[in-house]
Design a protein around this motif. Structure first.
Motif, mmCIF file in Angstrom:
data_model
loop_
_atom_site.group_PDB
_atom_site.id
_atom_site.type_symbol
_atom_site.label_atom_id
_atom_site.label_comp_id
_atom_site.label_asym_id
_atom_site.label_seq_id
_atom_site.Cartn_x
_atom_site.Cartn_y
_atom_site.Cartn_z
ATOM 1 N N ASP A 15 0.868 -1.162 0.000
ATOM 2 C CA ASP A 15 0.000 0.000 0.000
ATOM 3 C C ASP A 15 0.914 1.223 0.000
ATOM 4 O O ASP A 15 1.950 1.212 0.672
ATOM 5 C CB ASP A 15 -0.892 -0.007 1.249
ATOM 6 N N PRO A 16 0.581 2.282 -0.744
ATOM 7 C CA PRO A 16 1.480 3.443 -0.812
ATOM 8 C C PRO A 16 1.771 4.100 0.540
ATOM 9 O O PRO A 16 2.726 4.855 0.657
ATOM 10 C CB PRO A 16 0.760 4.420 -1.736
ATOM 11 N N HIS A 17 0.970 3.796 1.555
ATOM 12 C CA HIS A 17 1.171 4.393 2.873
ATOM 13 C C HIS A 17 1.942 3.483 3.829
ATOM 14 O O HIS A 17 2.141 3.817 4.982
ATOM 15 C CB HIS A 17 -0.177 4.792 3.481
ATOM 16 N N GLU A 18 2.377 2.328 3.335
ATOM 17 C CA GLU A 18 3.092 1.366 4.166
ATOM 18 C C GLU A 18 4.601 1.448 3.960
ATOM 19 O O GLU A 18 5.080 1.928 2.931
ATOM 20 C CB GLU A 18 2.641 -0.067 3.840
ATOM 21 N N GLU A 19 5.316 0.955 4.939
ATOM 22 C CA GLU A 19 6.751 0.681 4.845
ATOM 23 C C GLU A 19 6.881 -0.803 5.158
ATOM 24 O O GLU A 19 6.629 -1.215 6.286
ATOM 25 C CB GLU A 19 7.543 1.498 5.870
ATOM 26 N N GLU A 76 9.160 1.637 0.317
ATOM 27 C CA GLU A 76 8.118 2.609 0.617
ATOM 28 C C GLU A 76 7.869 3.446 -0.634
ATOM 29 O O GLU A 76 8.662 3.421 -1.574
ATOM 30 C CB GLU A 76 8.505 3.512 1.782
ATOM 31 N N ASP A 78 7.447 7.353 -1.831
ATOM 32 C CA ASP A 78 7.749 8.718 -1.416
ATOM 33 C C ASP A 78 6.445 9.467 -1.111
ATOM 34 O O ASP A 78 5.431 9.279 -1.796
ATOM 35 C CB ASP A 78 8.509 9.425 -2.548
ATOM 36 N N ASP A 79 6.469 10.297 -0.083
ATOM 37 C CA ASP A 79 5.282 11.033 0.358
ATOM 38 C C ASP A 79 4.582 11.772 -0.781
ATOM 39 O O ASP A 79 3.355 11.843 -0.820
ATOM 40 C CB ASP A 79 5.636 12.043 1.461
ATOM 41 N N LYS A 82 2.128 9.217 -2.690
ATOM 42 C CA LYS A 82 1.254 8.280 -1.973
ATOM 43 C C LYS A 82 -0.191 8.279 -2.470
ATOM 44 O O LYS A 82 -0.873 7.268 -2.390
ATOM 45 C CB LYS A 82 1.297 8.549 -0.470
ATOM 46 N N THR A 83 -0.671 9.408 -2.984
ATOM 47 C CA THR A 83 -2.056 9.487 -3.457
ATOM 48 C C THR A 83 -2.154 9.459 -4.986
ATOM 49 O O THR A 83 -3.203 9.782 -5.543
ATOM 50 C CB THR A 83 -2.737 10.766 -2.917
ATOM 51 N N GLN A 120 -3.724 0.922 -3.526
ATOM 52 C CA GLN A 120 -4.405 1.476 -2.351
ATOM 53 C C GLN A 120 -5.285 0.378 -1.760
ATOM 54 O O GLN A 120 -6.092 -0.221 -2.461
ATOM 55 C CB GLN A 120 -5.300 2.678 -2.748
#
Length: 121
Positions: A15-19, A76, A78-79, A82-83, A120
């Motif tokens: 998921d783009p918000h995971e590490e 990960e 990059d911030d 993420k969206t 996502q």
């Protein structure tokens, strides 16, 4: 980057918000008693353009594991990405290249493509 039909696809995506850490199994490419002596992880231009990052530092450095027959890497997004809409719906597979050099004499060099599904959740 042309993706070969033999590319290894991680079953569990990111998921783009995971590490998350991923284990790259290399043992199918190794002969009996052969191990990885060195390796290189390289992101494709597509993966880098969508913010995929190989993490480093502290407990999130990549390293040889499983008796030097696999590689653990932390990934990960990059911030800033993420969206990104590319990760909506079924997401996208981001390619990267792995090159290993073995401890055999003479050393063997193997290269293969990995696909990291990013979606996502």
């Amino acid at each position: 980057m042309a993706i070969p039909p033999t590319a290894f696809v991680f079953e569990e995506g990111l998921d783009p918000h995971e590490e998350l850490d991923f284990i790259v199994p290399c043992d199918p490419l190794l002969e009996t008693s052969e191990t990885i002596d060195s390796y290189t992880l390289s992101l494709s231009a597509e993966a880098a353009a969508l913010g995929l990052t190989i993490m480093s530092g502290g407990d999130r450095d990549h390293a040889l594991v499983e008796s030097d027959q696999a590689i653990r890497m932390w990934l990960e997004i990059d911030d800033a990405y993420k969206t990104n809409a590319a990760f909506d719906g079924t997401g996208t597979n981001l390619p990267m290249e792995v090159t290993i050099v073995t401890n055999s004499s003479p050393a063997r060099t193997r290269q293969f493509t990995l696909l990291v599904p990013v979606v996502q959740k």
